[in-house]
Design a protein around this motif. Sequence first.
Motif, PDB file in Angstrom:
ATOM      1  N   VAL A  94       0.851  -1.193   0.000  1.00  0.00           N
ATOM      2  CA  VAL A  94       0.000   0.000   0.000  1.00  0.00           C
ATOM      3  C   VAL A  94       0.885   1.241   0.000  1.00  0.00           C
ATOM      4  O   VAL A  94       1.934   1.266   0.652  1.00  0.00           O
ATOM      5  N   GLY A  95       0.455   2.277  -0.738  1.00  0.00           N
ATOM      6  CA  GLY A  95       1.171   3.550  -0.719  1.00  0.00           C
ATOM      7  C   GLY A  95       2.614   3.437  -1.172  1.00  0.00           C
ATOM      8  O   GLY A  95       2.919   2.896  -2.236  1.00  0.00           O
ATOM      9  N   LYS A  96       3.548   3.903  -0.338  1.00  0.00           N
ATOM     10  CA  LYS A  96       4.966   3.914  -0.696  1.00  0.00           C
ATOM     11  C   LYS A  96       5.588   2.521  -0.705  1.00  0.00           C
ATOM     12  O   LYS A  96       6.719   2.343  -1.170  1.00  0.00           O
ATOM     13  N   MET A  97       4.847   1.532  -0.192  1.00  0.00           N
ATOM     14  CA  MET A  97       5.350   0.160  -0.217  1.00  0.00           C
ATOM     15  C   MET A  97       5.324  -0.440  -1.617  1.00  0.00           C
ATOM     16  O   MET A  97       6.018  -1.415  -1.913  1.00  0.00           O
ATOM     17  N   VAL A  98       4.495   0.143  -2.495  1.00  0.00           N
ATOM     18  CA  VAL A  98       4.277  -0.439  -3.823  1.00  0.00           C
ATOM     19  C   VAL A  98       5.540  -0.372  -4.676  1.00  0.00           C
ATOM     20  O   VAL A  98       6.186   0.665  -4.789  1.00  0.00           O
ATOM     21  N   LYS A  99       5.894  -1.515  -5.250  1.00  0.00           N
ATOM     22  CA  LYS A  99       6.991  -1.616  -6.216  1.00  0.00           C
ATOM     23  C   LYS A  99       6.420  -2.178  -7.504  1.00  0.00           C
ATOM     24  O   LYS A  99       5.573  -3.068  -7.474  1.00  0.00           O
ATOM     25  N   TRP A 100       6.932  -1.678  -8.614  1.00  0.00           N
ATOM     26  CA  TRP A 100       6.426  -2.109  -9.911  1.00  0.00           C
ATOM     27  C   TRP A 100       6.522  -3.636 -10.071  1.00  0.00           C
ATOM     28  O   TRP A 100       7.566  -4.225  -9.876  1.00  0.00           O
ATOM     29  N   GLN A 101       5.375  -4.256 -10.398  1.00  0.00           N
ATOM     30  CA  GLN A 101       5.245  -5.691 -10.663  1.00  0.00           C
ATOM     31  C   GLN A 101       5.483  -6.587  -9.443  1.00  0.00           C
ATOM     32  O   GLN A 101       5.663  -7.797  -9.578  1.00  0.00           O
ATOM     33  N   SER A 102       5.494  -5.999  -8.260  1.00  0.00           N
ATOM     34  CA  SER A 102       5.620  -6.802  -7.040  1.00  0.00           C
ATOM     35  C   SER A 102       4.290  -6.804  -6.303  1.00  0.00           C
ATOM     36  O   SER A 102       3.529  -5.833  -6.361  1.00  0.00           O
ATOM     37  N   THR A 103       4.018  -7.887  -5.594  1.00  0.00           N
ATOM     38  CA  THR A 103       2.801  -7.956  -4.775  1.00  0.00           C
ATOM     39  C   THR A 103       3.082  -7.509  -3.348  1.00  0.00           C
ATOM     40  O   THR A 103       2.215  -7.594  -2.486  1.00  0.00           O
ATOM     41  N   GLY A 104       4.316  -7.060  -3.092  1.00  0.00           N
ATOM     42  CA  GLY A 104       4.659  -6.574  -1.761  1.00  0.00           C
ATOM     43  C   GLY A 104       5.187  -7.674  -0.858  1.00  0.00           C
ATOM     44  O   GLY A 104       5.332  -8.832  -1.267  1.00  0.00           O
ATOM     45  N   PRO A 105       5.465  -7.342   0.397  1.00  0.00           N
ATOM     46  CA  PRO A 105       5.982  -8.335   1.341  1.00  0.00           C
ATOM     47  C   PRO A 105       4.849  -9.146   1.963  1.00  0.00           C
ATOM     48  O   PRO A 105       3.664  -8.810   1.795  1.00  0.00           O
ATOM     49  N   GLU A 132      15.759  -9.220  -2.028  1.00  0.00           N
ATOM     50  CA  GLU A 132      16.536  -9.116  -0.788  1.00  0.00           C
ATOM     51  C   GLU A 132      15.795  -8.345   0.305  1.00  0.00           C
ATOM     52  O   GLU A 132      16.114  -8.475   1.498  1.00  0.00           O
ATOM     53  N   ASN A 133      14.776  -7.582  -0.065  1.00  0.00           N
ATOM     54  CA  ASN A 133      13.996  -6.832   0.924  1.00  0.00           C
ATOM     55  C   ASN A 133      12.721  -7.553   1.347  1.00  0.00           C
ATOM     56  O   ASN A 133      11.948  -7.032   2.151  1.00  0.00           O
ATOM     57  N   GLY A 134      12.509  -8.734   0.776  1.00  0.00           N
ATOM     58  CA  GLY A 134      11.338  -9.517   1.155  1.00  0.00           C
ATOM     59  C   GLY A 134      10.112  -9.282   0.288  1.00  0.00           C
ATOM     60  O   GLY A 134       9.027  -9.788   0.590  1.00  0.00           O
ATOM     61  N   TRP A 135      10.262  -8.523  -0.809  1.00  0.00           N
ATOM     62  CA  TRP A 135       9.128  -8.256  -1.696  1.00  0.00           C
ATOM     63  C   TRP A 135       8.941  -9.432  -2.664  1.00  0.00           C
ATOM     64  O   TRP A 135       9.892  -9.902  -3.273  1.00  0.00           O
ATOM     65  N   LEU A 136       7.713  -9.879  -2.802  1.00  0.00           N
ATOM     66  CA  LEU A 136       7.389 -11.024  -3.645  1.00  0.00           C
ATOM     67  C   LEU A 136       7.047 -10.574  -5.063  1.00  0.00           C
ATOM     68  O   LEU A 136       6.312  -9.614  -5.264  1.00  0.00           O
ATOM     69  N   PHE A 137       7.583 -11.306  -6.053  1.00  0.00           N
ATOM     70  CA  PHE A 137       7.277 -11.059  -7.462  1.00  0.00           C
ATOM     71  C   PHE A 137       6.750 -12.362  -8.054  1.00  0.00           C
ATOM     72  O   PHE A 137       7.447 -13.376  -8.054  1.00  0.00           O
ATOM     73  N   ILE A 138       5.504 -12.336  -8.537  1.00  0.00           N
ATOM     74  CA  ILE A 138       4.897 -13.535  -9.113  1.00  0.00           C
ATOM     75  C   ILE A 138       5.221 -13.615 -10.604  1.00  0.00           C
ATOM     76  O   ILE A 138       5.072 -12.636 -11.335  1.00  0.00           O
ATOM     77  N   ARG A 139       5.664 -14.790 -11.038  1.00  0.00           N
ATOM     78  CA  ARG A 139       5.996 -14.991 -12.449  1.00  0.00           C
ATOM     79  C   ARG A 139       4.847 -15.638 -13.222  1.00  0.00           C
ATOM     80  O   ARG A 139       4.645 -15.370 -14.402  1.00  0.00           O
ATOM     81  N   GLY A 140       4.120 -16.527 -12.583  1.00  0.00           N
ATOM     82  CA  GLY A 140       3.008 -17.212 -13.256  1.00  0.00           C
ATOM     83  C   GLY A 140       2.602 -18.447 -12.482  1.00  0.00           C
ATOM     84  O   GLY A 140       3.146 -18.736 -11.412  1.00  0.00           O
TER      85      GLY A 140
END
Length: 586
Positions: free
Chosen positions: A346-357, A416-424
């Motif tokens: 949410v907010g500043k936590m958002v990273k492009w193409q990541s679902t967050g931590p 490395e920061n714990g942010w998850l990125f889903i590939r498929g």
Amino acid sequence: MHIQEFKTLRGLFTYSIDKYKNNKAFAYVGGDIYTYSQFGEKTEFIANLLSTAGIASGDKVAIFSQNMPNWPAAYFAATAFGKVAVPILPDFSEFEVKNVIEHSEAKALVVSKRLLYKVPETLLQTFNIVIEADSLNIIFQKKDISPAEIKFASEEELASIIYTSGTTGTSKGVMLSHRNLCTHLYAAFKLRPTFEWDVWLSVLPLSHTLESSLSMMLPIMGGASVNFMEKAPTPSMLLKALAEVRPTTMLIVPMIIEKIYRSSVLAKFNASKVTRYLYSTVIGRKALNLIAGKKLMKTFGGRLRFFGIGGAKLDGVVEQFLMEAKFPYAIGYGLTETSPLLAGAVGKMVKWQSTGPAVHGVTLRIDNPNPETGEGEVVAKGPNVMMGYYKNPEATEQAFTKDGFFRTKDLGIIDENGWLFIRGRLSNMILGSSGENIYPEEIETIINGHPMVAESIVTQYKGKLVALVHFNPEKIKALQEAKEEALNAYYEKKEQFMHSFETKKDLLKQTYEEKKEEAIHVYEEKKDEVVKAFNEKIEQLKKEVSEYVNSRVNKFSKISVVEDKPEQFEKTATQKIKRYLYTAKK
């Protein structure tokens, strides 16, 4: 900030109807409004009907209705009074509805007038009681049934069974306990606090765990209000609702915002050479996106502070637009089996193409990672993870690792920061001829970026990648109309010619039949030319799409064949394409 913790959904129910009794709770857009006090009264009314009909602690109560103010009342009449809620998706077929009811062994049914036709008369007679969701009138009730005593459930007991409508075609009953739902609620509130002044506009079905957990339980916890649309959320109806409600909060699936971007935002940018050129530059794109974002914010009522996107992966180009437009979007990731949130930003936590931590209380891990890319299956452990699949111990066992982590069947990486990125999806992944991992979702994202494409599926056939493409109906419509216009002109001209020919029949005499056939042949050739021109245009589009995507992917992900799918793909409740209906044929 203190966050209230609940052990059971009864605790949530009693807390909210007491603390927020005068607040607006649930309403139809422009229609009837329930305060929290009235919501409590309606819930208790249904609970008493159920108990009088002999529905005891642990019995199943099926809820088959579109979104309405009485839907939450029916849900809490079951879960807050010791029964088990069994929500059924409105788009389920009669066959699926029958299977869910019989498999769950539901003894009571709350059904809307709109969906009653999907429940066979013979099936209605099997329930102790059938209640109409709209009016709360009794449709059917068995006679000579002894009333059941109300016993409240403990935190470890079953609260709800949710039957999934997945992309694989197999519907399983996900068992969620009071503990699952309440610990998830705490984590969701911690990620995104809710306040009494928040206003929800609910457009996804409440029978799906995404909407019931985050657009029903979460606002109840904060004393906020939720608005439902009486009619289907078509673009015109949605615009009216947004103008009237002016929501602070909405939850949607990616397909909705992707359609808005392509049909409204991008279409306008491509309408003139000047804006098209500006949009092709970084500075121009950012400036135009910012302007479009302000207009979009106004369209959504002007006070939106949380625009939650979940249920599927968001297109990268569309997410870039949302970021540059400074639109207040948030990303969530999860499954029905996990109540649903596992990760969120949410907010500043958002990273492009990541679902967050990972959300509070959840541990995420990547199993069997690829040594080169780090990609592997996402597995999760936490108090929000389901009890198991109802009456399906084998599927339950297969859903967990030996050390108790739930297998999501999604492929991803954790940075490395714990942010998850889903590939498929693991089940969707295609193994290339040289052993490469090919993710069809990533190729589909590129295909869907083509201005003429509405949606697509990439599958494999005889070792080759095939793209099934549904072209933009509005743009194809122009081609079809041109074809129809040309054909109509052809038939009109032909009719006029034949009439003229008939009037000269006596003059032509012996050569009449010969010349008539010759003329008909000429006109038939012209008709064939019209149809051929249309088909050639479709073939040209397919070629353009193939070149478009192949110029943007690596050599292993290049498309060999593009197939036109005139009809829209069939979808689940969260607008994910039911891939099994199309890939199985390949």
